[in-house]
Design an enzyme around this catalytic site. Structure first.
Site, mmCIF file in Angstrom:
data_model
loop_
_atom_site.group_PDB
_atom_site.id
_atom_site.type_symbol
_atom_site.label_atom_id
_atom_site.label_comp_id
_atom_site.label_asym_id
_atom_site.label_seq_id
_atom_site.Cartn_x
_atom_site.Cartn_y
_atom_site.Cartn_z
ATOM 1 N N PRO A 105 0.837 -1.209 0.000
ATOM 2 C CA PRO A 105 0.000 0.000 0.000
ATOM 3 C C PRO A 105 0.867 1.252 0.000
ATOM 4 O O PRO A 105 1.780 1.380 0.815
ATOM 5 C CB PRO A 105 -0.802 -0.131 1.300
ATOM 6 C CG PRO A 105 0.025 -1.016 2.179
ATOM 7 C CD PRO A 105 0.757 -1.946 1.269
ATOM 8 N N HIS A 107 -5.160 -0.878 8.846
ATOM 9 C CA HIS A 107 -3.881 -0.184 8.974
ATOM 10 C C HIS A 107 -3.613 0.064 10.463
ATOM 11 O O HIS A 107 -4.114 1.009 11.052
ATOM 12 C CB HIS A 107 -3.922 1.132 8.206
ATOM 13 C CG HIS A 107 -2.567 1.713 7.920
ATOM 14 N ND1 HIS A 107 -1.447 1.404 8.664
ATOM 15 C CD2 HIS A 107 -2.137 2.584 6.958
ATOM 16 C CE1 HIS A 107 -0.401 2.061 8.185
ATOM 17 N NE2 HIS A 107 -0.797 2.780 7.135
ATOM 18 N N GLY A 108 -2.777 -0.795 11.025
ATOM 19 C CA GLY A 108 -2.406 -0.666 12.435
ATOM 20 C C GLY A 108 -0.947 -0.343 12.612
ATOM 21 O O GLY A 108 -0.329 -0.787 13.594
ATOM 22 N N GLN A 165 -7.009 -1.227 1.976
ATOM 23 C CA GLN A 165 -6.471 -0.952 3.315
ATOM 24 C C GLN A 165 -7.330 0.141 3.952
ATOM 25 O O GLN A 165 -7.431 1.252 3.422
ATOM 26 C CB GLN A 165 -5.019 -0.497 3.234
ATOM 27 C CG GLN A 165 -4.393 -0.312 4.617
ATOM 28 C CD GLN A 165 -3.011 0.284 4.557
ATOM 29 O OE1 GLN A 165 -2.850 1.470 4.323
ATOM 30 N NE2 GLN A 165 -1.998 -0.552 4.767
ATOM 31 N N THR A 182 0.394 5.552 -0.457
ATOM 32 C CA THR A 182 -0.480 6.710 -0.627
ATOM 33 C C THR A 182 -0.099 7.468 -1.890
ATOM 34 O O THR A 182 1.062 7.808 -2.088
ATOM 35 C CB THR A 182 -0.386 7.637 0.586
ATOM 36 O OG1 THR A 182 -0.846 6.921 1.734
ATOM 37 C CG2 THR A 182 -1.237 8.875 0.407
ATOM 38 N N TYR A 219 -0.385 5.696 13.146
ATOM 39 C CA TYR A 219 -1.761 6.107 12.907
ATOM 40 C C TYR A 219 -2.656 5.594 14.037
ATOM 41 O O TYR A 219 -2.176 5.038 15.017
ATOM 42 C CB TYR A 219 -2.205 5.643 11.518
ATOM 43 C CG TYR A 219 -1.353 6.222 10.413
ATOM 44 C CD1 TYR A 219 -1.234 7.603 10.267
ATOM 45 C CD2 TYR A 219 -0.626 5.416 9.541
ATOM 46 C CE1 TYR A 219 -0.431 8.153 9.265
ATOM 47 C CE2 TYR A 219 0.181 5.961 8.541
ATOM 48 C CZ TYR A 219 0.269 7.325 8.416
ATOM 49 O OH TYR A 219 1.075 7.876 7.436
#
Length: 363
Positions: free
Chosen positions: A23, A162-163, A100, A25, A167
């Protein structure tokens, strides 16, 4: 003896090989809606051999989850219609795709509504945002569950939570940002409680065969020496409740996949996740790249050559001895949409170095 071209299966997900797209951005979805260019971008990688695609982080339906314009949403009629087309195109090209789900948490700037986290403490240890109430926790849990249900309905092949990277979910796992005393903070198992409740809600919102991936990390945005676990016992205490809650696969985000995570073992973070939980794992971190991610770039630890493109012999060896199950590739796939096909043919003689200029477009 697992190989890159060997199929992988978990639950109802069947992947043709062990190569995944990490993933990343991209901020190329105006108004939070992924358009035809986004579908082309992901389908191009699927056509060129990538078995499983993890989408860029997508905002769940919570106002405090979002920060940047152009990051896609995973809620709302238009955004979901866009994602449905993305999933269709990727599957048509022979790939499998997982969204995600993301809540930025404490990395959100001074916006309205304010950032939210476990204790109103930012990643630097200074006051930032607001401490979440029980009502806030329940609302976020519901938002993740709703996003997972959307993913299954739209034709995706699983979902990833998303861990990682500081975040929201990760801020509960990290002692620096989690100072709670209400059962969601303290020892590692308590710090994992919020994440486990999200996993439980997601698991209940989808069918039993719909796999749930969980991405975690030691490092945080701007804090590359951060650690949520100093040893295997602490990591087991954090990941154990998540595995029990319903995580099917752990996606261990590191910056250099080849580095050992703890003293006394060559296992990387994905290897430890697999060993401690018995669940499949995904490794990631500078695959095919000698230039390290973040922290000013520069030559990654373990490399003595200035060449920015590297082979993957060690990666193949680690996969063959079952240290991990899937290999996620990031920057290399941005500059080389056909990298997976070349890796599967064992011919990486014509690979372009990663060029940050590719971030400006969805090439």
């Amino acid at each position: 003896m697992a190989t890159l071209d060997e199929p992988f299966a978990v639950g109802d997900l069947q992947v043709r090989n062990r190569i995944a797209m990490a993933p990343m951005t991209r901020m190329q979805s105006p108004g939070g809606v992924p358009g035809p260019e986004v579908a082309d971008y992901y389908a191009r990688r699927a056509r060129n051999g990538v078995g499983l695609i993890f989408t860029e982080g997508t905002y769940v339906g919570r106002p405090q989850a979002a920060e940047h314009e152009g990051v896609p949403h995973f809620h709302g009629e238009q955004a979901l219609a866009g994602w449905q087309e993305v999933a269709r195109r990727v599957r048509e090209a022979g790939g499998r795709i997982i969204p995600q789900l993301w809540h930025t948490g404490l990395t959100r700037g001074d916006l309205d509504p304010p950032a939210e986290g476990p204790s109103g403490i930012g990643l630097d240890g200074a006051p930032h945002g607001v401490a979440m109430t029980r009502q806030d926790l329940d609302a976020v849990i519901a938002a993740f569950a709703e996003g997972a249900a959307h993913a299954e309905r739209l034709g995706f092949d699983g979902v990833e939570l998303h861990g990682a990277h500081g975040y929201l979910i990760d801020s509960f796992l990290w002692e620096r940002t989690n100072r709670r005393t209400d059962g969601y903070g303290g020892d590692p198992a308590s710090r994992a409680r919020f994440a486990a409740e999200i996993v439980q809600a997601v698991r209940a919102a989808v069918s039993p065969g719909f796999p749930v991936f969980f991405r975690f990390s030691q490092w945080k945005v701007g804090h590359y020496d951060a650690r949520i676990a100093e040893n295997p016992d602490e990591l087991a205490a954090l990941l154990g409740p998540l595995a029990e809650a319903g995580v099917d696969v752990f996606h261990a985000s590191t910056r250099r996949y080849w580095l050992p995570e703890f003293e006394g073992s060559d296992l990387n973070l994905a290897g430890w996740a697999r060993k401690l939980t018995g669940k499949p794992s995904v490794t990631v971190g500078s695959v095919g790249q000698a230039q390290q991610f973040g922290d000013g770039g520069g030559l990654a630890e373990g490399y003595t050559t200035e060449s920015s493109v590297t082979g993957i012999e060690e990666l193949r060896e680690r996969l063959a001895r079952d240290e991990f199950d899937l290999v996620a590739v990031g920057r290399t796939l941005l500059s080389n949409p056909d990298w997976a096909d070349k890796a599967l043919r064992n011919d990486l003689t014509d690979i372009a170095p990663y060029d940050p200029a590719v971030l400006a477009t969805l090439s």
